[in-house]
Scaffold this active site. Structure first.
Site, PDB file in Angstrom:
ATOM      1  N   LYS A 190      36.955  32.742  29.122  1.00  0.00           N
ATOM      2  CA  LYS A 190      37.232  31.506  29.279  1.00  0.00           C
ATOM      3  C   LYS A 190      37.049  30.415  28.043  1.00  0.00           C
ATOM      4  CE  LYS A 190      36.814  31.214  34.235  1.00  0.00           C
ATOM      5  NZ  LYS A 190      36.217  32.376  34.984  1.00  0.00           N
ATOM      6  N   ASP A 237      27.044  38.384  32.633  1.00  0.00           N
ATOM      7  CA  ASP A 237      28.582  38.086  32.540  1.00  0.00           C
ATOM      8  C   ASP A 237      28.313  36.496  32.049  1.00  0.00           C
ATOM      9  OD1 ASP A 237      30.935  37.155  33.012  1.00  0.00           O
ATOM     10  OD2 ASP A 237      31.482  38.098  35.116  1.00  0.00           O
ATOM     11  N   PHE A 288      31.204  36.898  41.056  1.00  0.00           N
ATOM     12  CA  PHE A 288      32.393  37.035  40.543  1.00  0.00           C
ATOM     13  C   PHE A 288      32.703  37.765  39.342  1.00  0.00           C
ATOM     14  CE2 PHE A 288      36.409  35.661  39.034  1.00  0.00           C
ATOM     15  CZ  PHE A 288      37.286  36.065  40.002  1.00  0.00           C
TER      16      PHE A 288
HETATM   17  C1  LIG Z   1      36.477  33.808  35.312  1.00  0.00           C
HETATM   18  C2  LIG Z   1      35.594  34.754  35.491  1.00  0.00           C
HETATM   19  C3  LIG Z   1      35.907  36.100  35.332  1.00  0.00           C
HETATM   20  C4  LIG Z   1      37.225  36.819  35.278  1.00  0.00           C
HETATM   21  O1  LIG Z   1      37.936  36.128  33.901  1.00  0.00           O
HETATM   22  P1  LIG Z   1      39.315  36.126  33.985  1.00  0.00           P
HETATM   23  O2  LIG Z   1      39.813  35.823  32.506  1.00  0.00           O
HETATM   24  O3  LIG Z   1      40.044  35.381  35.227  1.00  0.00           O
HETATM   25  O4  LIG Z   1      39.733  37.858  34.138  1.00  0.00           O
HETATM   26  C5  LIG Z   1      34.739  36.986  35.330  1.00  0.00           C
HETATM   27  N1  LIG Z   1      33.544  36.543  35.402  1.00  0.00           N
HETATM   28  C6  LIG Z   1      33.054  35.209  35.596  1.00  0.00           C
HETATM   29  C7  LIG Z   1      32.021  34.902  35.633  1.00  0.00           C
HETATM   30  C8  LIG Z   1      34.284  34.368  35.654  1.00  0.00           C
HETATM   31  O5  LIG Z   1      33.941  32.925  35.905  1.00  0.00           O
END
Ligand SMILES: *Cc1c(COP(=O)(O)O)cnc(C)c1O
Length: 395
Positions: A252, A223, A138
């Site tokens: 986050k 990520d 994700f």
């Molecule tokens: C939440 C998340 C995203 C996206 O972040 P947003 O601020 O919602 O756009 C991307 N990668 C990971 C691993 C995430 O947990």
């Protein structure tokens, strides 16, 4: 009834893209949230791994108040001091070379994809490069981020997305090797898959990816949006593996609750990728968001947040394993530090989450069958005991 009135009002004007839980939250204090009816919740969700310092942290609140009174936005046409301070702290924590601040995680992913493409453009003298991403990953909801997200359900209505993306199996180095050719500019993976169901990378997998990328002059993108910012007891989860990415994304918990993200580049990617004119953002790195980032790092240092997470992790893990022994519907535990998942069998996870809510505990799901616990990093033993008690009652 206050709550139902508010919900009705919201549904009248806010586009219905979420099936929200039926509570209206009003304020927070430490690791507790209160709704408009004054019901108290122990928070093991942290706004989806965002509120690392919990709620109403006095130093954080004061820093934001002061910055709001001084300057909130100026655009990227000018310099501002909170941005340079936040930048220094991100680089000190990561040991990397350059940072670009964004407004969200997805926007950090977008910038990263562009940086990787530009790197390969300069490397090969032409465009047309591909990216290897992971199944069950994700990376966000914008079109570029969706293109590297390995979840058909999220993608299907929006096809065709960005082209040139190939999917490999997470923790399966051979499946990555099978996708490699001269057109590949980057491999992107979460260090710990979050939304997909809390799957930490195997150390051999990450080491193997690093080697593969080095051999082929391909950028390794990690990520860290969910697993970074102290959640595993390191600033960034890759530091616990000793495998450094060429670019990482962060968001986050980075701003402790203020919307902010970043992509951070190592020497190699920083030296040869995005140049003036290649990328931009109106809000990104604005003084308010960067004051939040800066004070988050200060508080982590002053309050030894990383050490705290490391010290308390064994207790959290033992408590969760104890719960598993008592409840046969919990069949496995996965995760690192304060990013934990419990696999649920034989009943819907959503039902447990709703019960927990009724019992004054906020937890979330991940994947199709995982209970996800991503509490504020400031929880204490007592909060873990309280969480276990409330979760027991909900099972
Ligand atoms: C939440 C998340 C995203 C996206 O972040 P947003 O601020 O919602 O756009 C991307 N990668 C990971 C691993 C995430 O947990």
């Amino acid at each position: 009834m206050k709550t139902t009135d508010y919900i009705e009002r919201s549904e009248k004007n806010i586009l219905h893209t979420y099936n929200r839980y039926q509570i209206v939250l009003d304020r927070g204090e430490g690791v507790y949230l209160y709704d408009v009816d004054d019901k108290k919740y122990l928070d093991f969700a942290a706004g989806i791994a965002v509120n690392g310092l919990g709620y109403h942290h006095p130093i954080y609140t004061k820093a934001l108040q002061e910055q709001a009174a001084r300057l909130t936005h100026i655009s990227n046409l000018y310099y501002n001091t909170p941005m340079m301070e936040a930048g220094e702290k991100v680089l000190k924590a990561s040991g990397m070379a350059k940072v670009f601040f964004t407004n969200s995680g997805a926007e950090a992913i977008e910038g990263t994809l562009k940086a990787a493409k530009k790197y390969a453009f300069l490397r090969d003298g032409h465009a047309g490069h591909s990216i290897i991403a992971m199944e069950h990953s994700f990376h966000g909801r914008t079109v570029g981020a969706l293109s590297v997200t390995g979840n058909t359900h999220y993608r299907e209505p929006f096809e065709p997305l960005m082209g040139g993306v190939r999917f490999a199996r997470f923790n399966d180095l051979d499946s990555v090797k099978a996708q490699i050719d001269d057109t590949v500019c980057a491999v992107i993976a979460e260090t710990i898959q979050g939304e997909g169901g809390i799957y930490p990378a195997d150390p051999d997998f990450l080491t193997g990816l690093r080697q593969l990328c080095d051999e082929r002059d391909i950028l390794l993108i990690l990520d860290e949006i969910q697993c970074g910012m102290g959640r595993t007891g390191h600033y960034f989860a890759w530091q616990g593996y000793g495998v450094e990415p060429d670019i990482m994304t962060c968001a986050k918990a980075l701003g402790g609750g203020v919307p902010v993200g970043a992509f951070v580049l190592g020497e190699k990617a920083a030296a040869r990728s995005l140049e003036p004119g290649d990328h931009g953002t109106t809000y990104g790195g604005n003084p308010l968001a960067c004051a939040a980032v800066s004070t988050v790092f200060d508080i982590y240092e002053q309050e030894h947040i990383l050490e705290h997470v490391r010290d308390l992790t064994p207790y959290l893990e033992e408590s969760l394993e104890g719960l598993m022994r008592e409840h046969s519907c919990l069949t496995a535990r996965r995760g690192k530090g304060f990013m934990q998942g419990l696999v649920v069998e034989g009943r819907p996870v959503g039902e447990i989450v709703t019960r927990a809510l009724e019992n004054g505990l906020l937890i979330i799901s991940a994947g199709t069958d995982v209970l996800r616990l991503v509490p504020p990093l400031i929880i204490e033993k007592d909060h873990i005991d309280e969480m276990i008690g409330r979760l027991k009652a909900s099972l």
